[in-house]
Write a protein that holds these residues in place. Sequence first.
Motif, PDB file in Angstrom:
ATOM      1  N   GLN A 208      41.072  42.580  44.645  1.00 34.34           N
ATOM      2  CA  GLN A 208      41.525  43.830  45.262  1.00 34.34           C
ATOM      3  C   GLN A 208      43.026  44.037  45.145  1.00 34.34           C
ATOM      4  OE1 GLN A 208      39.737  43.160  49.014  1.00 34.34           O
ATOM      5  NE2 GLN A 208      37.709  43.660  48.219  1.00 34.34           N
ATOM      6  N   THR A 209      43.768  43.001  44.760  1.00 36.55           N
ATOM      7  CA  THR A 209      45.222  43.139  44.647  1.00 36.55           C
ATOM      8  C   THR A 209      45.653  42.892  43.206  1.00 36.55           C
ATOM      9  OG1 THR A 209      45.454  40.834  45.242  1.00 36.55           O
ATOM     10  CG2 THR A 209      45.775  42.430  47.009  1.00 36.55           C
TER      11      THR A 209
ATOM     12  N   LEU B  93      37.616  37.598  46.243  1.00 37.69           N
ATOM     13  CA  LEU B  93      37.537  39.027  46.582  1.00 37.69           C
ATOM     14  C   LEU B  93      38.918  39.606  46.834  1.00 37.69           C
ATOM     15  CD1 LEU B  93      34.399  38.991  48.891  1.00 37.69           C
ATOM     16  CD2 LEU B  93      34.608  39.973  46.601  1.00 37.69           C
ATOM     17  N   SER B  94      39.770  38.862  47.559  1.00 39.34           N
ATOM     18  CA  SER B  94      41.125  39.382  47.827  1.00 39.34           C
ATOM     19  C   SER B  94      41.892  39.537  46.525  1.00 39.34           C
ATOM     20  CB  SER B  94      41.942  38.436  48.707  1.00 39.34           C
ATOM     21  OG  SER B  94      41.161  37.873  49.672  1.00 39.34           O
ATOM     22  N   ALA B  95      41.734  38.557  45.647  1.00 32.34           N
ATOM     23  CA  ALA B  95      42.476  38.617  44.385  1.00 32.34           C
ATOM     24  C   ALA B  95      42.031  39.807  43.537  1.00 32.34           C
ATOM     25  CB  ALA B  95      42.277  37.326  43.618  1.00 32.34           C
TER      26      ALA B  95
ATOM     27  N   HIS C 140      45.801  33.823  41.539  1.00 30.27           N
ATOM     28  CA  HIS C 140      44.878  34.957  41.477  1.00 30.27           C
ATOM     29  C   HIS C 140      43.924  34.756  40.330  1.00 30.27           C
ATOM     30  CE1 HIS C 140      46.776  37.644  44.353  1.00 30.27           C
ATOM     31  NE2 HIS C 140      47.923  37.161  43.923  1.00 30.27           N
TER      32      HIS C 140
ATOM     33  N   GLN D 236      34.883  32.465  48.222  1.00 32.76           N
ATOM     34  CA  GLN D 236      34.519  33.848  47.886  1.00 32.76           C
ATOM     35  C   GLN D 236      35.593  34.815  48.382  1.00 32.76           C
ATOM     36  OE1 GLN D 236      30.647  34.625  49.466  1.00 32.76           O
ATOM     37  NE2 GLN D 236      29.693  33.012  48.264  1.00 32.76           N
ATOM     38  N   GLN D 237      36.141  34.536  49.581  1.00 34.81           N
ATOM     39  CA  GLN D 237      37.142  35.424  50.146  1.00 34.81           C
ATOM     40  C   GLN D 237      38.397  35.465  49.270  1.00 34.81           C
ATOM     41  OE1 GLN D 237      36.493  37.589  52.619  1.00 34.81           O
ATOM     42  NE2 GLN D 237      38.421  38.413  51.796  1.00 34.81           N
ATOM     43  N   GLU D 238      38.795  34.297  48.761  1.00 35.67           N
ATOM     44  CA  GLU D 238      39.994  34.261  47.894  1.00 35.67           C
ATOM     45  C   GLU D 238      39.773  35.094  46.630  1.00 35.67           C
ATOM     46  OE1 GLU D 238      42.318  30.120  48.072  1.00 35.67           O
ATOM     47  OE2 GLU D 238      40.147  29.875  47.891  1.00 35.67           O
TER      48      GLU D 238
ATOM     49  N   ARG E 132      30.736  39.488  44.871  1.00 34.29           N
ATOM     50  CA  ARG E 132      30.839  40.577  45.843  1.00 34.29           C
ATOM     51  C   ARG E 132      29.500  40.753  46.567  1.00 34.29           C
ATOM     52  NH1 ARG E 132      35.329  44.242  44.500  1.00 34.29           N
ATOM     53  NH2 ARG E 132      35.452  43.790  42.310  1.00 34.29           N
TER      54      ARG E 132
ATOM     55  N   HIS F 266      49.979  38.820  41.018  1.00 32.68           N
ATOM     56  CA  HIS F 266      51.342  38.601  41.482  1.00 32.68           C
ATOM     57  C   HIS F 266      52.067  37.751  40.445  1.00 32.68           C
ATOM     58  CE1 HIS F 266      54.289  38.077  44.825  1.00 32.68           C
ATOM     59  NE2 HIS F 266      54.649  37.105  44.021  1.00 32.68           N
TER      60      HIS F 266
ATOM     61  N   HIS G 260      28.644  37.928  48.830  1.00 36.34           N
ATOM     62  CA  HIS G 260      29.459  37.988  50.027  1.00 36.34           C
ATOM     63  C   HIS G 260      28.908  39.067  50.950  1.00 36.34           C
ATOM     64  CE1 HIS G 260      33.069  36.821  52.092  1.00 36.34           C
ATOM     65  NE2 HIS G 260      33.381  38.072  52.294  1.00 36.34           N
TER      66      HIS G 260
END
Length: 340
Positions: A297-298, A293-295, A309, A289-291, A337, A301, A340
């Motif tokens: 938000q950014t 969520l981070s993706a 991502h 889930q963290q991966e 989200r 790449h 989490h």
Amino acid sequence: MLRVLQIVRLSSRCSSSFVSRMRFLNGLKQNDDVCSAALQNAHMFLFHRLSPLLQRNHQGTFRTAELRTSDVQSLLENLGSDRTLLQEAVLIGCTEQNQAQFCLDIGGLDQMAAEELCGGTFVDLRKSFFLLSGAEAPLVAKAQALLRWHQTSGFCSATGQPTHRNRAGSQRTCSSSGIIYYPKMSPVVIVLVSDGEHCLLGRQATFPRGLYSALAGFCDMGETLEETLSREVAEEVGLEVQSFSFSSSQHWPFPQSSFMMACHASVSPAHAQLCVDHSELEDARWFSQQEVLSALQTPPHRGGGAPPHPLAPPKTRRRSSTHHRVDPEHQILNRLRRVH
Ligand SMILES: NC(=O)C1=CN([C@@H]2O[C@H](COP(=O)(O)OP(=O)(O)OC[C@H]3O[C@@H](n4cnc5c(N)ncnc54)[C@H](O)[C@@H]3O)[C@@H](O)[C@H]2O)C=CC1
Ligand SMILES: [Mg+2]
């Protein structure tokens, strides 16, 4: 004229504005005279070779160009075209005030001259999706899909004879056999598979580098939604789905019209070993889930060797007094989200 008045009265008598608008639109599809009358004073979305006309406002954001029928008539005259091109306009909806909305492709006319006269730019539909917000993106997608369907449905597949459209552009009829054709969509299931802790995302070789998305696949003839979902997950990653739930749906215009049905599915953590069919997917992986969520938000790449991502397509929210829709992929990722 009597029928026009009846439809206007029927829609104005309804207590709900949503019901009133739906009845008004249905009347336009069913009656060519009523539809012709509505076209005289309508909102018009212009396209050039299937690219919508967008205008940039003072804040630097993009909107679809706000044109009325009379503006388009003047534009056509200025571009040396006669007004009969207006008869190719296709009905796509109506405003809260029951003002009909049409779209028109002027692909046969000079693009640059049209852009100069309208103070806008014809932008590729995929790019438009990233530039538009609110209810505009789905409306533009619907318009483009209908224009494309008309441009490729000029002949009957049974007789080879020309087909002719009704005034609204909601159907075409074979001039010889009378067979009626309606705009076509292919049903597709898009599914976020979870093992309870992680979610499964995959990528096709054609995706931009580093981008991953939920699995998707076309429904085969005769399949139910759950049969398609189970088959696609089995085919693409070699897993057997235990349970699933429907999440949301969306029209998707790329590359042809699809009707996307988004679902969540779960597999047993004990049977979550992937066996990817590399003829369909370049890669598939479990993400925490963290991966995800981070993706989200950014921005994606694009460099080499970067962490993958998940693909997060542009949001295409549609709000009305009674309805609120969010595109399926965002809805299933947004649920992460909340979890989490
Ligand atoms: N993660 C994803 O793959 C996403 C897919 N989509 C949409 O979903 C659609 C389906 O996803 P895919 O993985 O490509 O499907 P898929 O897994 O069913 O594979 C595509 C293949 O299915 C066959 N096929 C069967 N019926 C078809 C039909 N009606 N139209 C075209 N091809 C058909 C063709 O051989 C095609 O190459 C895509 O076209 C795309 O627009 C949208 C967002 C994400
Ligand atoms: Mg697929």
